[in-house]
Design an enzyme around this catalytic site. Structure first.
Site, short mmCIF file in Angstrom:
data_model
loop_
_atom_site.label_atom_id
_atom_site.label_comp_id
_atom_site.label_asym_id
_atom_site.label_seq_id
_atom_site.Cartn_x
_atom_site.Cartn_y
_atom_site.Cartn_z
N GLU A 1 4.37 -9.45 4.29
CA GLU A 1 3.84 -8.66 5.27
C GLU A 1 2.47 -9.16 5.83
N GLN B 1 9.93 -5.22 8.98
CA GLN B 1 10.16 -5.35 7.53
C GLN B 1 11.77 -4.82 7.13
N SER C 1 2.18 -0.17 -5.40
CA SER C 1 1.08 -0.72 -4.42
C SER C 1 0.65 -1.96 -4.73
N LYS D 1 4.21 -7.43 15.22
CA LYS D 1 3.46 -6.99 14.05
C LYS D 1 1.92 -7.37 13.94
N HIS E 1 -12.85 -10.37 7.30
CA HIS E 1 -12.15 -10.80 6.00
C HIS E 1 -12.74 -9.85 5.16
N HIS F 1 -4.55 1.82 9.43
CA HIS F 1 -3.80 1.88 10.81
C HIS F 1 -3.20 3.19 10.79
N HIS G 1 0.81 -1.17 -0.09
CA HIS G 1 -0.08 0.14 -0.11
C HIS G 1 0.77 1.33 0.04
N CYS H 1 -7.14 -2.13 15.18
CA CYS H 1 -8.66 -2.26 15.06
C CYS H 1 -9.34 -1.45 16.19
N ASP I 1 3.49 -7.62 -0.12
CA ASP I 1 2.22 -7.64 0.81
C ASP I 1 1.06 -8.21 0.12
N ASP J 1 -1.24 -5.12 14.40
CA ASP J 1 -2.14 -5.13 12.94
C ASP J 1 -3.79 -5.47 13.51
N ASN J 2 -3.74 -6.29 14.33
CA ASN J 2 -4.83 -6.97 14.39
C ASN J 2 -5.74 -6.34 15.84
N SER K 1 -5.66 1.59 -2.52
CA SER K 1 -5.08 2.06 -1.12
C SER K 1 -3.97 3.17 -1.34
N ASN L 1 4.71 -11.33 8.86
CA ASN L 1 3.06 -11.36 9.46
C ASN L 1 3.10 -11.78 10.99
N SER M 1 4.92 -3.04 12.43
CA SER M 1 5.35 -4.11 11.20
C SER M 1 6.51 -3.41 10.46
P1 NAD Z 1 -8.51 -15.10 14.50
O1 NAD Z 1 -8.56 -16.61 14.00
O2 NAD Z 1 -7.76 -14.72 15.82
O3 NAD Z 1 -9.99 -14.81 15.11
C1 NAD Z 1 -11.21 -15.01 14.36
C2 NAD Z 1 -12.18 -15.59 15.19
O4 NAD Z 1 -13.49 -15.73 14.66
C3 NAD Z 1 -11.81 -17.04 15.91
O5 NAD Z 1 -11.79 -16.96 17.16
C4 NAD Z 1 -12.79 -17.93 15.49
O6 NAD Z 1 -13.10 -18.85 16.35
C5 NAD Z 1 -14.17 -16.81 15.16
N1 NAD Z 1 -14.89 -17.31 14.43
C6 NAD Z 1 -14.79 -18.11 13.00
N2 NAD Z 1 -15.83 -18.37 12.34
C7 NAD Z 1 -16.93 -18.12 13.19
C8 NAD Z 1 -18.26 -17.82 13.12
N3 NAD Z 1 -19.14 -18.55 12.22
N4 NAD Z 1 -19.12 -17.46 14.17
C9 NAD Z 1 -18.50 -16.82 15.29
N5 NAD Z 1 -16.96 -16.67 15.25
C10 NAD Z 1 -16.45 -17.32 14.42
O7 NAD Z 1 -8.39 -14.08 13.50
P2 NAD Z 1 -8.00 -12.59 13.45
O8 NAD Z 1 -6.43 -12.32 13.49
O9 NAD Z 1 -8.86 -11.81 14.60
O10 NAD Z 1 -8.32 -12.00 12.16
C11 NAD Z 1 -9.97 -12.05 11.60
C12 NAD Z 1 -9.84 -11.44 10.37
O11 NAD Z 1 -9.57 -9.91 10.21
C13 NAD Z 1 -9.07 -11.88 9.22
O12 NAD Z 1 -9.59 -12.01 8.17
C14 NAD Z 1 -7.96 -10.89 9.19
O13 NAD Z 1 -7.30 -11.06 7.96
C15 NAD Z 1 -8.86 -9.69 9.34
N6 NAD Z 1 -8.00 -8.52 9.77
C16 NAD Z 1 -8.57 -7.56 9.40
C17 NAD Z 1 -7.92 -6.15 9.75
C18 NAD Z 1 -8.28 -4.75 9.85
O14 NAD Z 1 -7.62 -3.67 9.50
N7 NAD Z 1 -9.49 -4.57 9.32
C19 NAD Z 1 -6.55 -6.19 10.57
C20 NAD Z 1 -6.12 -7.42 10.65
C21 NAD Z 1 -6.80 -8.78 10.24
N1 9W1 Z 2 -0.77 -0.28 5.05
N2 9W1 Z 2 0.08 1.77 5.16
C1 9W1 Z 2 -6.61 2.25 2.92
C2 9W1 Z 2 -5.03 -1.53 3.79
C3 9W1 Z 2 -6.34 -2.09 2.07
C4 9W1 Z 2 -5.59 1.18 3.06
C5 9W1 Z 2 -5.81 -1.32 2.91
C6 9W1 Z 2 -1.69 0.55 6.10
C7 9W1 Z 2 -1.25 1.82 6.11
C8 9W1 Z 2 -4.85 -3.02 7.07
C9 9W1 Z 2 -2.87 -2.22 5.67
C10 9W1 Z 2 -8.35 4.49 2.86
C11 9W1 Z 2 -4.19 2.80 4.06
C12 9W1 Z 2 -4.38 1.50 3.41
C13 9W1 Z 2 -5.02 3.66 4.13
C14 9W1 Z 2 -6.43 3.32 3.51
C15 9W1 Z 2 -4.83 -2.85 4.36
C16 9W1 Z 2 -6.07 -3.65 2.63
C17 9W1 Z 2 -2.92 0.01 6.85
C18 9W1 Z 2 -4.64 -1.51 7.43
C19 9W1 Z 2 -4.03 -3.27 5.66
C20 9W1 Z 2 -6.71 -4.73 2.00
N3 9W1 Z 2 -5.43 -3.91 3.64
N4 9W1 Z 2 -3.23 -1.38 6.83
N5 9W1 Z 2 -1.52 2.83 6.89
N6 9W1 Z 2 -5.93 -0.03 2.44
O1 9W1 Z 2 -3.39 0.89 7.23
O2 9W1 Z 2 0.17 0.41 4.80
O3 9W1 Z 2 -7.03 4.42 3.72
#
Ligand code: NAD
Ligand code: 9W1
Length: 525
Positions: free
Chosen positions: A237, A458, A111, A267, A382, A446, A88, A276, A174, A271-272, A116, A262, A454
């Site tokens: 990543e 890298q 990218s 990291k 997801h 983020h 990104h 969030c 990534d 990230d997680n 992004s 990852n 993270s």
């Molecule tokens: P994880 O495996 O730690 O957590 C997922 C949880 O969901 C597990 O505890 C599992 O038991 C539960 N689960 C699965 N199916 C279910 C269902 N049907 N009903 C209820 N619970 C259910 O994974 P994670 O690290 O928390 O990541 C989850 C998702 O978030 C991944 O797809 C990951 O790629 C994504 N993610 C998003 C961001 C973001 O910025 N939005 C950042 C990191 C990861």
């Molecule tokens: N990564 N610099 C959108 C980001 C899309 C995005 C995505 C990040 C960062 C989860 C990485 C609209 C930045 C990125 C800004 C933005 C990611 C997907 C970052 C969060 C991951 C599929 N995944 N990330 N900042 N788009 O924040 O590199 O604003």
């Protein structure tokens, strides 16, 4: 509108050496091998200045990268490295790129996602810390927000196409697209197969094969084989990229060592969980202005992303419940004082739904039909499978629900045949970010400090591959625990944290060295 009319005229720059002018790639109007030093959406002084200001602010929030610059900037440990990055093209990534160059590397970037790119960040990186629109002195970047698939893969090729066909010595990836392109290209060359667009089963695969076909016609049947042979390694990543690398390892076809960034603790936690925790409420607030205090929220999935999301909502004093399939995570939710429920039992009286499972079909159209009027539905797990948007679309085609855009990324879905809306008529729900990742669609991803964790991994991974790739073998590893600890250490000063130092006796008592690592490999943080 063609890309040529949207983008500034190709900036002057030495076209890449001995090759004749390239044909243009698919419908991009861009020569296959462009030879120009960069391509970004907007290279005006104003955009460059905005990007530079944001890069300066971000650097201050990226203490790990700042420390690495201070620690290694003098002796240039990355001198001689040619790094191609596919990640990104954001403000934070700009700070990563300029850290790699500060440590002596030459860098080219693209990218890993068509949407992004922050165009001001791309412009500032091209201009460089001391350059201008007229005299750029930064890093070649090939990226803009809203690329087509053909443009995206063209950009990826430009990032690999170092002048004089030298190719990169290292990859930052990534999602595995750049690693995948080099491998597919080299594998087809090895098998003597002539790539062709018809070999792809969906649009993106067709684009990739068309690119490989054109490269084959212009550069012959050793282009990717030679490139792969000169690559010392890749640092990856994300989970998706790790998955693809694991498949290459299993098939015995990985051509260079890979470092799994990852799964560094520093990291994944950032990230997680922390990312969030920061951005879920941020996204909901930017999208809706609805007060979260006192509202009933359901977070589906209580893994790391679910835990960060719950903390985000608890911080607003929402009344949070969790749905889980895993008894351990469910028990953790109980111990956090949360109700553990089934979505089917609470769907009628929940104000806010958040999916965080990484799974598919979590919130279905039949759920949305039963929800409260103006319930908010969003996903932070997801990227597009958790909320059944296809089911909702199908209802729309049948005239059972109407989609009304409130503003980009915020849609009211108004049900026609329900009776629990205002005046006993149809109810509505609000779907954020079209069911895709709400913190990216409705907020800005983020924050810098999260990315610092993270990206410090890298840079350390890149230095290690540059220095001693030979010791790795053609397989994938995570960074050793002492380097994970090092990344954490580099972030402590910024918080004014004072780490306690073990005494020799204490170290002996718990069986570790004074300088670490402090935990066994099995330890879960
Ligand atoms: P994880 O495996 O730690 O957590 C997922 C949880 O969901 C597990 O505890 C599992 O038991 C539960 N689960 C699965 N199916 C279910 C269902 N049907 N009903 C209820 N619970 C259910 O994974 P994670 O690290 O928390 O990541 C989850 C998702 O978030 C991944 O797809 C990951 O790629 C994504 N993610 C998003 C961001 C973001 O910025 N939005 C950042 C990191 C990861
Ligand atoms: N990564 N610099 C959108 C980001 C899309 C995005 C995505 C990040 C960062 C989860 C990485 C609209 C930045 C990125 C800004 C933005 C990611 C997907 C970052 C969060 C991951 C599929 N995944 N990330 N900042 N788009 O924040 O590199 O604003």
């Amino acid at each position: 509108m063609s890309i040529a009319s949207r983008l500034p005229a190709s900036p002057s720059g030495k076209a890449s050496s001995s090759h004749p002018v390239s044909r243009s790639f698919l419908d991009t109007n861009l020569p296959l091998f462009d030879g120009s030093p960069y391509r970004v959406a907007d290279f005006s002084p104003k955009t460059i200045r905005f990007g530079r200001k944001e890069l300066e602010l971000a650097l201050h929030e990226m203490p790990g990268l700042q420390s690495l610059r201070k620690q290694y900037g003098g002796n240039k440990p990355l001198a001689g490295a040619r790094i191609t990055g596919s990640l990104h093209m954001t403000v934070q990534t700009g700070v990563l790129i300029e850290t790699l160059t500060a440590l002596g590397a030459e860098v080219r970037w693209t990218s890993c996602n068509i949407f992004s790119t922050q165009d001001h960040a791309a412009a500032a990186v091209v201009a460089g810390p001391t350059g201008t629109a007229d005299k750029p002195s930064g890093t070649p970047v090939f990226a803009w927000k809203g690329e087509t698939l053909a443009e995206y893969w063209w950009c990826t090729l430009q990032a690999l196409a170092w002048p004089d066909d030298e190719g990169p010595t290292l990859l930052v990836d990534d999602g595995g697209d750049v690693t995948g392109l080099v491998h597919l290209g080299a594998d087809l060359e090895a098998r003597g197969v002539l790539p062709d667009a018809s070999m792809g089963s969906h649009e993106e695969e067709k684009v990739v094969h068309a690119l490989l076909r054109d490269v084959r016609e212009e550069r012959g049947d050793q282009y990717f084989t030679r490139m792969a042979a000169r690559i010392r390694g890749v640092s990856e990543e994300t989970t998706a990229g790790i998955h693809r690398l694991n498949q290459l390892v299993k098939a015995g076809s990985l051509r260079f060592p890979a470092i799994n960034v990852n799964d560094s603790v520093t990291k994944s936690k950032f990230d997680n969980i922390y990312g969030c925790r920061h951005s879920l409420v941020d996204a909901i607030n930017r999208a809706t202005d609805v007060l979260l205090s006192g509202k009933r929220a359901l977070v589906v999935g209580y893994g790391d992303v679910g835990k960060g999301s719950v903390q985000s909502l608890v911080g607003q004093h929402a009344r949070v419940a969790v749905a889980e399939i895993d008894p351990i995570c469910a028990l953790q939710a109980c111990m956090a004082g949360l109700d553990v429920v089934r979505i089917d039992d609470v769907v009628e009286n929940t104000d806010l739904f958040v999916t965080a499972t990484g799974n598919a079909h979590i919130i279905r159209a039949e759920h949305m039909k039963r929800m409260k009027h103006n319930a908010i539905v969003c996903n932070i797990g997801h990227f597009d499978t958790e909320i059944d948007m296809a089911g909702l679309e199908a209802m729309r085609r049948r005239g059972e629900v109407e989609k009304i855009e409130i503003k980009p990324q915020v849609h009211e879905w108004k049900f026609r045949d329900t009776r629990h809306g205002p005046d006993g008529k149809g109810h509505s729900i609000l779907v954020l970010a079209e069911g895709r990742l709400v913190n990216l669609g409705c907020a800005t991803g983020h924050p810098s400090l999260v990315m610092s964790a993270s990206f410090t991994n890298q840079v350390i991974a890149q230095m290690d591959l540059h220095l001693r790739a030979e010791s790795y073998g053609r397989t994938m590893v995570t960074l050793p625990k002492h380097l994970d600890e090092h990344v954490a250490r580099l972030h402590l000063d910024a918080f004014g944290a004072k780490l306690t130092v073990l005494t020799e006796e204490q170290a002996k008592y718990i069986g570790v060295e004074v300088e670490g690592p402090y935990k066994s490999e099995q330890y879960r943080y």
